[in-house]
Design a protein around this motif. Structure first.
Motif, PDB file in Angstrom:
ATOM      1  N   SER A   1       0.822  -1.211   0.000  1.00 31.42           N
ATOM      2  CA  SER A   1       0.000   0.000   0.000  1.00 31.42           C
ATOM      3  C   SER A   1       0.856   1.261   0.000  1.00 31.42           C
ATOM      4  CB  SER A   1      -0.928  -0.005   1.220  1.00 31.42           C
ATOM      5  OG  SER A   1      -1.736   1.156   1.253  1.00 31.42           O
ATOM      6  N   GLN A   2       1.879   1.283   0.846  1.00 28.22           N
ATOM      7  CA  GLN A   2       2.710   2.484   0.919  1.00 28.22           C
ATOM      8  C   GLN A   2       3.590   2.639  -0.320  1.00 28.22           C
ATOM      9  OE1 GLN A   2       4.686   3.591   4.496  1.00 28.22           O
ATOM     10  NE2 GLN A   2       3.100   2.788   5.846  1.00 28.22           N
ATOM     11  N   ARG A   3       4.047   1.534  -0.896  1.00 31.06           N
ATOM     12  CA  ARG A   3       4.818   1.664  -2.131  1.00 31.06           C
ATOM     13  C   ARG A   3       3.947   2.198  -3.271  1.00 31.06           C
ATOM     14  NH1 ARG A   3      10.029  -0.522  -2.291  1.00 31.06           N
ATOM     15  NH2 ARG A   3      10.082   0.703  -4.226  1.00 31.06           N
TER      16      ARG A   3
ATOM     17  N   VAL B   1       2.816  -0.387  -9.198  1.00 35.49           N
ATOM     18  CA  VAL B   1       2.649  -0.062  -7.775  1.00 35.49           C
ATOM     19  C   VAL B   1       3.771   0.846  -7.305  1.00 35.49           C
ATOM     20  CG1 VAL B   1       2.797  -1.032  -5.435  1.00 35.49           C
ATOM     21  CG2 VAL B   1       1.278  -2.081  -7.123  1.00 35.49           C
ATOM     22  N   ARG B   2       4.997   0.453  -7.594  1.00 35.53           N
ATOM     23  CA  ARG B   2       6.134   1.251  -7.147  1.00 35.53           C
ATOM     24  C   ARG B   2       6.172   2.612  -7.842  1.00 35.53           C
ATOM     25  NH1 ARG B   2      10.659  -1.359  -8.829  1.00 35.53           N
ATOM     26  NH2 ARG B   2       9.536  -3.029  -9.915  1.00 35.53           N
ATOM     27  N   GLY B   3       5.781   2.638  -9.104  1.00 39.17           N
ATOM     28  CA  GLY B   3       5.722   3.909  -9.817  1.00 39.17           C
ATOM     29  C   GLY B   3       4.642   4.822  -9.268  1.00 39.17           C
TER      30      GLY B   3
ATOM     31  N   VAL C   1      -6.644   2.887 -10.034  1.00 35.64           N
ATOM     32  CA  VAL C   1      -6.902   1.445 -10.036  1.00 35.64           C
ATOM     33  C   VAL C   1      -5.757   0.703  -9.336  1.00 35.64           C
ATOM     34  CG1 VAL C   1      -7.141  -0.600 -11.490  1.00 35.64           C
ATOM     35  CG2 VAL C   1      -8.361   1.498 -12.077  1.00 35.64           C
ATOM     36  N   VAL C   2      -4.537   1.112  -9.608  1.00 38.85           N
ATOM     37  CA  VAL C   2      -3.376   0.486  -8.966  1.00 38.85           C
ATOM     38  C   VAL C   2      -3.425   0.697  -7.453  1.00 38.85           C
ATOM     39  CG1 VAL C   2      -0.861   0.538  -8.774  1.00 38.85           C
ATOM     40  CG2 VAL C   2      -1.935   0.728 -11.013  1.00 38.85           C
ATOM     41  N   ARG C   3      -3.764   1.912  -7.044  1.00 36.45           N
ATOM     42  CA  ARG C   3      -3.829   2.187  -5.612  1.00 36.45           C
ATOM     43  C   ARG C   3      -4.976   1.440  -4.948  1.00 36.45           C
ATOM     44  NH1 ARG C   3      -2.065   8.584  -4.683  1.00 36.45           N
ATOM     45  NH2 ARG C   3       0.143   8.243  -5.236  1.00 36.45           N
TER      46      ARG C   3
END
Length: 358
Positions: free
Chosen positions: A29-31, A171-173, A190-192
């Motif tokens: 989640s934080q990444r 996710v990392r981006g 959507v990714v978040r």
């Protein structure tokens, strides 16, 4: 008698699971850029609904599924408010924790207050042939529960998903440069959403683990701050998978140690030796950064030698049981105070993303 034995290792693994599972979800989640401080509430939902379904159906598997669904339901609320409506993530997380505590207290009293303390049959241990016979570590590591083995498998799965898959790159981006991710044709929201829901799933599973696997009862507020320890594990681990796992295991070991020592009349000598070793190791790591600096290493080395000398002298020291109970939390504070300043926070962490602003 030394508390450091195979039984302590087994207890450390079991007690680390309800910290490691939400920590793995929080790392994702934080990444992705979402500070999910609502882990405690999601774990409480998982604990209560897991317990409720086992009590009503008798199936621990349905209990685990219900627990994960409970955690994901609050995670969905978190995602809607913080991602879609771009509300302050910290405030939303605090609200999620209040909802988790309030709803589970209300339902527990409505459904079980007149029945006294209700208990369920816990999920039993499963011994893995051959592996459980390995001398020393076999029984502590491979005579555990199904959820513990699932946690073992989740670690390489998450490592692959986060660092080797296209989704993990997104996710990392999303946590570093969401504008670039959006420009590449990937919907950051959507990714978040997927990252927050994953955190809720793992937090709910961790909560269900407490009731369905570990204790077989539900007690109001029974998560006892494990959600916050999971948050601390991510920060202590510098937002890396390896560091997060190590921090969660460290907190689990501290929890296991306090259970072994809270009834001790005095501090065993072996505790002093281990404490001195840990301080010495931390001192050397800190001093070696950007070149070994002797003056930075001297004070902690002196402290470590003094502590070791106390152990060698056999001096007896009695400490209140409350100190042992606070050991995991004191350790998390000490670790964060000493190491967080050197961590690199994801650039877009806790920053709402507005697609229209691009």
């Amino acid at each position: 008698m030394s508390p450091f034995d195979a039984a302590l290792l087994g207890a450390a693994v079991a007690l680390a699971v309800p910290i490691l599972l939400p920590a793995l979800g929080e790392l994702i989640s934080q990444r992705a850029g979402v500070m999910n401080v609502g882990l405690e509430g999601m774990m409480l939902f998982g604990a209560f609904f897991g317990f409720l379904f086992v009590e009503r159906t008798g199936s621990p598997w349905l209990g685990l599924l219900a627990g994960t669904a409970g955690g994901m339901s609050l995670a969905l609320v978190m995602a809607i408010l913080s991602v879609t409506f771009r509300a302050d993530q910290i405030v939303v997380g605090v609200g999620i924790n209040l909802i988790g505590a309030g709803v589970t207290i209300f339902l527990n009293r409505e459904l079980f207050l007149d029945r006294g303390q209700v208990s369920i049959d816990r999920m039993g241990l499963v011994s893995i042939p051959v592996l459980s016979d390995i001398p020393g570590v076999g029984k502590p590591l491979f005579d555990q529960t199904i959820v513990t083995y699932l946690t073992y498998l989740l670690i390489p799965a998450i490592a692959w998903a986060l660092y080797r898959s296209r989704w993990g790159l997104a996710v990392r981006g999303s946590g570093e440069l969401p504008e670039a991710v959006e420009t590449a044709g990937i919907n950051v929201n959507v990714v978040r959403y997927s990252a927050v829901l994953t955190a809720g799933l793992l937090a709910g599973l961790a909560g269900a683990f407490l009731t369905v696997v570990q204790v077989g009862i539900f007690v109001e507020g029974m998560t006892g701050g494990r959600g916050f320890l999971a948050l601390a594990a991510v920060v202590f681990g510098k937002w890396t998978l390896r560091g997060t796992i190590g921090a969660a295991m460290l907190f689990g070991a501290a929890d296991a140690l306090q259970l072994r020592l809270q009834n001790a009349s005095e501090v065993p000598g072996s505790v002093w030796y281990v404490l001195a070793t840990i301080i010495l190791a931390i001192a050397l790591v800190l001093a070696s950064r950007r070149g070994f600096i002797v003056k930075k290493a001297v004070p902690p080395i002196v402290i470590a030698l003094i502590i070791a000398a106390i152990g060698v002298s056999g001096a007896s020291l009695t400490v209140p049981a409350q100190l042992w109970l606070a050991l995991p939390y004191l350790l998390s504070l000490a670790a964060l105070a000493g190491l967080v300043g050197h961590a690199r926070v994801p650039t877009a962490l806790a920053d709402p993303f507005d697609r229209k602003a691009i």
